[in-house]
Design an enzyme around this catalytic site. Structure first.
Site, PDB file in Angstrom:
ATOM      1  N   SER A 100       8.961 -22.610  11.403  1.00 17.35           N
ATOM      2  CA  SER A 100       8.831 -21.600  10.347  1.00 17.35           C
ATOM      3  C   SER A 100       8.265 -20.280  10.859  1.00 17.35           C
ATOM      4  CB  SER A 100       7.941 -22.130   9.217  1.00 17.35           C
ATOM      5  OG  SER A 100       6.641 -22.412   9.699  1.00 17.35           O
ATOM      6  N   GLY A 101       7.587 -20.312  12.007  1.00 12.40           N
ATOM      7  CA  GLY A 101       6.998 -19.094  12.554  1.00 12.40           C
ATOM      8  C   GLY A 101       5.486 -19.099  12.570  1.00 12.40           C
ATOM      9  N   SER A 151       0.422 -29.511   9.035  1.00 13.64           N
ATOM     10  CA  SER A 151      -0.457 -30.032   7.968  1.00 13.64           C
ATOM     11  C   SER A 151       0.308 -30.185   6.650  1.00 13.64           C
ATOM     12  CB  SER A 151      -1.692 -29.143   7.794  1.00 13.64           C
ATOM     13  OG  SER A 151      -1.390 -27.765   7.765  1.00 13.64           O
ATOM     14  N   SER A 158       7.926 -27.085  10.922  1.00 17.00           N
ATOM     15  CA  SER A 158       8.176 -26.790  12.328  1.00 17.00           C
ATOM     16  C   SER A 158       9.292 -25.749  12.415  1.00 17.00           C
ATOM     17  CB  SER A 158       8.613 -28.077  13.050  1.00 17.00           C
ATOM     18  OG  SER A 158       8.933 -27.812  14.390  1.00 17.00           O
ATOM     19  N   SER A 179       3.219 -20.478  14.689  1.00 16.16           N
ATOM     20  CA  SER A 179       2.597 -20.184  15.977  1.00 16.16           C
ATOM     21  C   SER A 179       2.819 -18.730  16.387  1.00 16.16           C
ATOM     22  CB  SER A 179       3.134 -21.123  17.064  1.00 16.16           C
ATOM     23  OG  SER A 179       2.728 -22.450  16.818  1.00 16.16           O
ATOM     24  N   GLY A 239       3.091 -24.849   7.436  1.00 13.55           N
ATOM     25  CA  GLY A 239       4.519 -24.628   7.213  1.00 13.55           C
ATOM     26  C   GLY A 239       5.319 -25.574   8.085  1.00 13.55           C
TER      27      GLY A 239
END
Length: 204
Positions: free
Chosen positions: A35-36, A105, A33, A38, A31
């Site tokens: 987006s949640g 990715s 950067s 991590s 997703g």
């Protein structure tokens, strides 16, 4: 040139599974950067660990600071970054672990490469779907602002593309859902797939 034969362990994957009492899998978050990815990956790891699973999280920070510190952010280096992560994840899955990975990715080709390296039956793709505008609002590091100013080149979503997964194994919409709601969907999807059938049967 001398031929190098692949290493063959005397311990089978089935034996490792029996000892670990779990199905080894790779849970791959993709997703934009912000987006949640991590946040969800960390919470999933925490949940599975406290449920007794042997689980480990790989993300951009703990890989870029060590294994891949020689790589930059060119297209080729980014592809090599994902390939190396996939190879490490494969070894960890081979060892019987549940591996959680959170990487942007952005290209379908990269994600397919990960699946082929690890094995389709041991790979779960989780698309963390969040609108670009919302990701920019959450940008505590100011990366999107720098990308808009041209300070950061080839930034995914701004000056580089993100190819939306067409058929992810699971999609969570973090722009619409509370993080707890997305996490619950994630747990309900992942947990049955990493729990051995014998353990599930014993619970009922």
């Amino acid at each position: 040139m001398k031929h190098i034969y692949p290493f063959k362990s005397k311990v089978s994957n089935e034996q490792r599974k029996e000892q670990m009492l779990q199905e080894s899998q790779l849970v791959w978050f993709t997703g934009l950067s912000g987006s949640g990815k991590s946040t969800l990956a960390l919470r999933l790891e925490h949940y599975l660990f406290h449920r007794g699973h042997k689980v480990f999280l790989l993300d951009g920070d703990n890989v870029r600071n060590g294994l891949n510190r020689d790589l930059g952010f060119s297209a080729d280096d980014r592809k090599e970054n994902i390939r190396r992560v996939a190879e490490v994840a494969k070894l960890m899955v081979d060892a019987g672990l549940i591996v959680v990975c959170a990487f942007i990715s952005p290209y379908a080709e990269e994600r397919e490469l990960v699946k082929q390296i690890v094995g389709e039956s041991r790979f779960m793709e989780v698309f963390v779907n969040c609108p670009l505008a919302e990701c920019e609002k959450r940008d505590t590091k100011g990366l999107y602002a720098k990308a808009r100013q041209g300070i950061i080149k080839d930034f995914t979503g701004i000056s580089a593309p993100y190819e939306t997964p067409l058929l992810p194994d699971l999609e969570v919409k973090t722009g619409e859902e509370a993080i707890g709601e997305s996490l619950l969907k994630l747990i309900e999807f992942v947990e049955p797939r990493v729990t051995m059938q014998e353990k599930m049967d014993a619970a009922f």
